[in-house]
Design an enzyme around this catalytic site. Structure first.
Site, PDB file in Angstrom:
ATOM      1  CD  GLU A  13      -2.767  -1.427   0.399  1.00 27.02           C
ATOM      2  OE1 GLU A  13      -2.966  -0.556  -0.472  1.00 27.02           O
ATOM      3  OE2 GLU A  13      -3.383  -2.504   0.409  1.00 27.02           O
ATOM      4  CB  CYS A  68      -1.751   6.351   1.367  1.00 31.97           C
ATOM      5  SG  CYS A  68      -3.000   5.355   2.192  1.00 31.97           S
TER       6      CYS A  68
HETATM    7  P1  NDP Z   1       9.303   4.527   4.093  1.00 30.87           P
HETATM    8  O1  NDP Z   1       8.379   4.283   2.985  1.00 30.87           O
HETATM    9  O2  NDP Z   1      10.724   4.750   3.733  1.00 30.87           O
HETATM   10  O3  NDP Z   1       9.204   3.291   5.085  1.00 30.87           O
HETATM   11  C1  NDP Z   1      10.003   3.183   6.217  1.00 30.87           C
HETATM   12  C2  NDP Z   1       9.881   1.780   6.746  1.00 30.87           C
HETATM   13  O4  NDP Z   1      10.265   0.852   5.730  1.00 30.87           O
HETATM   14  C3  NDP Z   1      10.778   1.523   7.930  1.00 30.87           C
HETATM   15  O5  NDP Z   1      10.120   0.645   8.835  1.00 30.87           O
HETATM   16  C4  NDP Z   1      11.979   0.844   7.298  1.00 30.87           C
HETATM   17  O6  NDP Z   1      12.611  -0.034   8.201  1.00 30.87           O
HETATM   18  C5  NDP Z   1      11.358   0.060   6.163  1.00 30.87           C
HETATM   19  N1  NDP Z   1      12.270  -0.094   5.022  1.00 30.87           N
HETATM   20  C6  NDP Z   1      12.942   0.860   4.379  1.00 30.87           C
HETATM   21  N2  NDP Z   1      13.654   0.341   3.357  1.00 30.87           N
HETATM   22  C7  NDP Z   1      13.394  -0.987   3.350  1.00 30.87           C
HETATM   23  C8  NDP Z   1      13.800  -2.075   2.531  1.00 30.87           C
HETATM   24  N3  NDP Z   1      14.618  -1.887   1.485  1.00 30.87           N
HETATM   25  N4  NDP Z   1      13.336  -3.292   2.822  1.00 30.87           N
HETATM   26  C9  NDP Z   1      12.504  -3.483   3.863  1.00 30.87           C
HETATM   27  N5  NDP Z   1      12.084  -2.494   4.681  1.00 30.87           N
HETATM   28  C10 NDP Z   1      12.523  -1.257   4.423  1.00 30.87           C
HETATM   29  O7  NDP Z   1       8.608   5.652   4.964  1.00 30.87           O
HETATM   30  P2  NDP Z   1       9.002   7.000   5.633  1.00 30.87           P
HETATM   31  O8  NDP Z   1       8.492   6.974   6.999  1.00 30.87           O
HETATM   32  O9  NDP Z   1      10.445   7.296   5.439  1.00 30.87           O
HETATM   33  O10 NDP Z   1       8.111   8.028   4.791  1.00 30.87           O
HETATM   34  C11 NDP Z   1       8.532   8.542   3.541  1.00 30.87           C
HETATM   35  C12 NDP Z   1       7.330   8.927   2.712  1.00 30.87           C
HETATM   36  O11 NDP Z   1       6.488   7.812   2.572  1.00 30.87           O
HETATM   37  C13 NDP Z   1       6.416   9.985   3.300  1.00 30.87           C
HETATM   38  O12 NDP Z   1       6.888  11.266   2.992  1.00 30.87           O
HETATM   39  C14 NDP Z   1       5.121   9.708   2.612  1.00 30.87           C
HETATM   40  O13 NDP Z   1       5.105  10.350   1.356  1.00 30.87           O
HETATM   41  C15 NDP Z   1       5.146   8.216   2.390  1.00 30.87           C
HETATM   42  N6  NDP Z   1       4.324   7.464   3.358  1.00 30.87           N
HETATM   43  C16 NDP Z   1       3.239   6.845   2.867  1.00 30.87           C
HETATM   44  C17 NDP Z   1       2.408   6.165   3.730  1.00 30.87           C
HETATM   45  C18 NDP Z   1       1.171   5.510   3.225  1.00 30.87           C
HETATM   46  O14 NDP Z   1       0.212   5.422   3.973  1.00 30.87           O
HETATM   47  N7  NDP Z   1       1.169   4.985   2.014  1.00 30.87           N
HETATM   48  C19 NDP Z   1       2.663   6.094   5.158  1.00 30.87           C
HETATM   49  C20 NDP Z   1       3.871   6.761   5.567  1.00 30.87           C
HETATM   50  C21 NDP Z   1       4.669   7.412   4.675  1.00 30.87           C
HETATM   51  P3  NDP Z   1      14.213  -0.059   8.322  1.00 30.87           P
HETATM   52  O15 NDP Z   1      14.619   1.305   8.706  1.00 30.87           O
HETATM   53  O16 NDP Z   1      14.512  -1.095   9.306  1.00 30.87           O
HETATM   54  O17 NDP Z   1      14.676  -0.441   6.949  1.00 30.87           O
END
Ligand code: NDP
Length: 482
Positions: free
Chosen positions: A248, A282
């Site tokens: 998602e 989202c």
């Molecule tokens: P991310 O999309 O970067 O997700 C972060 C999470 O993903 C952390 O738990 C991280 O864990 C994990 N992760 C990151 N890279 C990997 C990988 N290669 N493999 C597996 N797990 C991974 O979210 P952010 O919080 O940084 O938000 C960035 C943007 O995402 C926001 O600005 C917004 O635009 C969007 N967003 C969208 C959402 C939605 O509802 N669709 C919700 C929240 C954010 P670890 O650090 O251990 O890798």
């Protein structure tokens, strides 16, 4: 709320930080530390996977109604901890009181409804010419990795966890580092109801915990909500390992407003869909497309309403607009507004950061398609308004996006509404409502294009998180050619 021994939750036991490796979870409105979160070590990640892998056999064999009973108990436990959870959602994630209440109530309803989802475990029987019994069954996958975001952390964690558990899988939850305390509260709930050890495990941390979990040979699927960029990396990693994914991801949803609609209603629907949780969802309405003939009147009322909303620290329960989750999110909003202004947009209200971390509802007009506010996910309280003259123009404009999550069509004319919804390239669309909608009982939540892959809720989660097995039973001995 948490004692010193509580941190990671693995195999039914709590593990505090190893060698004091922790990070702080801060209140976005005040910057104050709300709690301390452990960084999982590689060994603890391994322990969690092994525990979940071991527990999958007995959990997968428990009859569905018994798994359902655990979910019913969890639902009661969430209700019991209502005030504590609402306060934590407000403190850790800048949720307003209304949004926190919504998350809690939705979760309670969802647990009750989803506990019946074991019924989706039935297979099908195929026709057979010679009396052979030919049928399918569904089997759990095993260990499911759930990576949940910070914006709606309770609902989005629980949808993943529950979808996996009711189908007979075991779970490792890896929450966003910005909502790890909510995840610890979820672990407390499962501990309180005596869920068998290893069935639910929590590992917190950041850097490469998510990646390590997906890479582990004993994990079988990943359910992720977050950014499109990270979702694509996860899809590539999981695809390379032939593991199933539900993704998602981001959105740039359009709400389309036709001239026949009651303007006050359209304003309220737009404000809710655009500003719920400061626009940090989202399915937020990020492009407001309004029929030209009512545009002036609609914009005037939209600005009036946007200006009237109370912004501030949501520990004051009358606040309607809370803080941005982080400086990083705030900077994206500021960047999008700067870009819009530079390219000729007008800011009719808002448009400036207040008190360091608050961004007021901001209505923009004169928006063009080259601007970031039209093209890129903002995840903030911006309401960019564009106008159209024909339905085809509205449809073409809405579809001019790399995203395809949700949408809203505000009209009382069903013929026009269906003409539009049938042609929108989105996974979800709501007639007579804005773009922000979910249903705790059942739905098919998810998007297309860069908004993700797969559907969450009910039978959709069940089908993704189980494997079909084809079985035949031969009453007559088959005749072989050699
Ligand atoms: P991310 O999309 O970067 O997700 C972060 C999470 O993903 C952390 O738990 C991280 O864990 C994990 N992760 C990151 N890279 C990997 C990988 N290669 N493999 C597996 N797990 C991974 O979210 P952010 O919080 O940084 O938000 C960035 C943007 O995402 C926001 O600005 C917004 O635009 C969007 N967003 C969208 C959402 C939605 O509802 N669709 C919700 C929240 C954010 P670890 O650090 O251990 O890798």
């Amino acid at each position: 709320m948490f004692n010193n021994n509580e941190g990671l939750y693995i195999n039914g036991s709590w593990f505090p930080a190893h060698n004091q490796a922790t990070f702080d979870s801060e209140n976005p409105a005040t910057g104050k530390v709300v709690g301390v979160v452990p960084e999982a070590t590689p060994q603890q990640i391994e322990d969690a996977v092994q525990a979940a892998h071991k527990a999958r056999i007995s959990w997968g064999k428990i009859p569905g109604p018994e798994r359902a009973q655990y979910l019913q108990l969890a639902s009661k436990e969430f209700e019991h901890s209502k005030d504590e959870i609402i306060n934590l959602l407000i403190a850790e994630t800048g949720s307003t009181f209304g949004k926190a209440m919504f998350e809690l109530d939705f979760t309670v309803q969802f647990l009750k409804a989803a506990s019946a989802d074991y019924r989706f475990g039935n297979g099908e029987v195929f026709p057979s010419e010679d009396g052979t019994l030919s049928y399918t069954t569904r089997r759990p996958l095993g260990v499911v990795v759930c990576i949940s975001p910070w914006n709606v952390p309770l609902i989005l964690s629980m949808k993943k966890i529950v979808g996996a558990l009711i189908a007979g899988n075991t779970v490792i939850l890896k929450p966003s580092e910005e909502s790890s305390l909510i995840a610890m509260k979820i672990a407390q709930v499962f501990a309180a109801i005596n869920l068998p050890p290893g069935v639910f495990n929590l590992v917190t941390g950041h850097g490469d915990v998510g990646q390590a979990l997906i890479a582990h040979p004993l994990t079988k699927a990943v359910s992720f909500t977050g950014s499109t960029a990270t979702g694509k990396k996860i899809a590539a990693q999981a695809g390379g390992l032939l593991k199933k994914c539900i993704l998602e991801l981001g959105g740039k949803d359009a709400v389309i407003i036709l001239q026949d609609i009651d303007i006050d209603f359209a304003v309220n629907a737009t404000i809710f869909s655009g500003l719920f949780h400061q626009g940090q969802t989202c399915m937020s309405a990020e492009r407001i497309l309004v029929e030209s003939s009512i545009a002036d009147k609609f914009i005037e009322k939209l600005v009036q309403k946007a200006k009237s909303l109370k912004m501030g620290d949501p520990s004051d329960h009358s606040v309607e607009i809370g803080p941005m989750m982080s400086k990083r999110q705030l900077q994206i909003v500021e960047d999008h507004v700067d870009d819009a202004k530079k390219n000729g947009a007008q800011i009719l209200c808002g448009g400036e950061t207040t008190n360091g971390i608050f961004y007021p509802p901001t209505v923009l007009t004169g928006v063009t398609r080259n601007m970031k506010v039209f093209r890129d996910e903002t995840f903030g309280p911006l309401l960019p308004v564009l106008t159209f003259d024909t339905l085809d123009e509205a449809i073409e404009m809405a579809n001019d996006s790399e995203y395809g999550l949700s949408g809203g069509v505000l009209t009382d004319n069903l013929e026009k509404a269906f003409y539009i919804t049938n042609q929108l390239d989105t996974g979800m669309v709501h007639i007579g409502n804005g773009s922000v909608l979910d249903d705790p009982i059942d739905c098919a939540f998810g998007g297309i294009k860069n908004s993700g892959m797969g559907r969450e809720s009910g039978k959709h989660s069940y089908e993704t998180l189980t494997e079909l097995k084809w079985i035949t039973v031969h009453h007559q001995k088959p005749v072989f050619p050699f």
